[in-house]
Design an enzyme around this catalytic site. Structure first.
Site: not given
Length: 458
Positions: A225-226
């Site tokens: 995930d970012w």
């Protein structure tokens, strides 16, 4: 192309080039290796529409119902058709992988992103997600199912640990991911921000290696995930691609680890091989140029969104009140902020700029406005931010469509000529890398101009 092609590319990559492929180039693209003709590919949010790299400043997108609404239809054929439409819109925005769908399980209504999940039921979630993935990928666009696993709290989501026993983990939380992988084979899977039983998901060996890659034989790409990586342990585990770039933990620092024997080059090769296979699936070796983002608004997508919204409506109780018969009533009161300013989407990765929005109030007036006296009251104010400025209140700007002139200045005083000027037709925008490419991000300012229609009384 066969795996001989992938193996040949891998054998020609230097160690430094291999490591460069383990993290993104920027927010939405992977790193190319031009020397060997390895192109970068583009990813994009999200679950209800293809936002593109420019975010809210980019071309608008079809806005489909949120996944909890999709699941309420219990119509897998419809969801697969929505997936096809999302795949089509991904292609016109130059997107190779759509970061969706969200396959987490509803646990509590206090989680602020559960509108992006399908259901509290693992089986229903798996059927909806598999249909969604199959539809998107039928268009030659990949999906990245998320967030693996037990991403059940937005509060302190980067530090909290989901403590889950093995049986519950298998029967409730892992089941929909396992079934989607078995039935639809998504190209990628995204690790969660959270910890699982004390270990961050992006570096959880039991989760990513023992279960996902070994037990399930998953051969796709594992993406963080970012900013969801937390230590050098991410590189030594099952994570293949750190996003976004440039690298924080999976960069040139890994060279020392390999030379010292802490990491094996065979492990790095497996990660790179998975990325190269994904690039091949996307057809990017044959078509390396990423297309410019455009808007697509076919009537079939509009009809599909409308059908899904209608089928998503669930009436829990009706004792002869509905449907209202306009022939038997003279007036109708509409109350509530969201009747006037329709909330058609949530925030985060599911936010898109729709082509159009029809509020409940406008829809009712359009349907029965001439036969009924319709009155409206605001009721409770629940604005999270200022409501949209309706463009009906604007005249055409410089002979163009209604909207605003946005000017970006390369200073904080609005001095001189703007570094960039563009026309926009929305009031909520976010700054993207593309928008700020011509200005100094540490010292810039912006100005909006618009012509307003004078009130009738002057």
């Amino acid at each position: 192309m066969t795996d001989q092609f992938i193996d040949s590319l891998l054998s020609q990559l230097t160690l430094k080039e291999k490591i460069s492929l383990l993290a993104g180039a920027d927010l939405w693209h992977t790193v190319p290796v031009e020397r060997l003709g390895i192109p970068g590919i583009k990813v994009s949010d999200g679950p209800i529409g293809v936002r593109g790299a420019q975010g809210s400043s980019g071309p608008p997108s079809t806005c489909f119902p949120v996944p909890v609404g999709m699941a309420a239809t219990w119509n897998t054929q419809l969801i697969q058709r929505i997936g096809v439409a999302l795949g089509e819109e991904s292609r016109v925005k130059g997107v190779h992988i759509l970061l969706a769908p969200m396959v987490n399980i509803h646990r509590t209504p206090l989680n602020g992103r559960y509108f992006e999940c399908f259901s509290e039921d693992p089986y229903l979630t798996s059927r909806m997600a598999a249909a969604y993935v199959s539809g998107v990928q039928s268009e030659g666009v990949g999906t990245c199912i998320k967030h693996f696993i037990c991403n059940d709290s937005e509060y302190q989501r980067r530090s909290m640990s989901s403590e889950v026993g093995e049986r519950a983990l298998r029967e409730i939380y892992l089941y929909p991911f396992q079934m989607v992988i078995k039935d639809a084979n998504p190209w990628a899977i995204m690790s969660g921000y959270n910890k699982l039983n004390g270990a961050y998901c992006s570096e959880n060996d039991h989760l990513l290696n023992e279960i996902l890659k070994d037990e399930w034989s998953y051969d796709g790409l594992v993406i963080s995930d970012w900013y969801g990586t937390y230590s050098e342990r991410a590189a030594g585990g099952g994570l293949d691609l750190e996003m976004p770039g440039p690298a924080i933990w999976m960069g040139v620092n890994l060279i020392d680890g390999i030379q010292d024997g802490v990491l094996s080059e065979e492990l790095i090769d497996d990660k790179v091989r998975r990325l190269l296979r994904t690039i091949r699936k996307a057809g990017a070796f044959e078509n390396p140029v990423i297309l410019e983002e455009t808007a697509s608004d076919p009537s079939v997508h509009r009809s599909l969104a409308r059908q899904a919204a209608a089928e998503a409506v669930v009436l829990l109780k009706n004792e002869g009140v509905l449907p209202l018969d306009s022939r038997q009533i003279d007036s109708l009161a509409i109350i509530g902020e969201n009747a006037r300013w329709a909330q058609v989407l949530g925030g985060g990765s599911s936010a898109v700029t729709p082509h159009y929005i029809v509020s409940p109030l406008a829809g009712i007036r359009n349907k029965v406005g001439e036969s009924l006296n319709i009155s409206y009251e605001l009721g409770c104010i629940v604005h999270r931010s200022l409501p949209r400025l309706e463009l009906d209140f604007l005249s055409e700007f410089d002979g163009e469509r209604k909207g605003f002139r946005l000017m970006l200045f390369d200073n904080s005083e609005l001095d001189g000529e703007p570094a960039e000027s563009r026309f926009i037709d929305r009031t909520h925008i976010t700054w993207s890398d593309e928008m700020l490419s011509s200005v100094n991000p540490d010292a810039f300012s912006a100005r909006l101009e618009a012509d307003f229609v004078p009130a009738e009384d002057g």
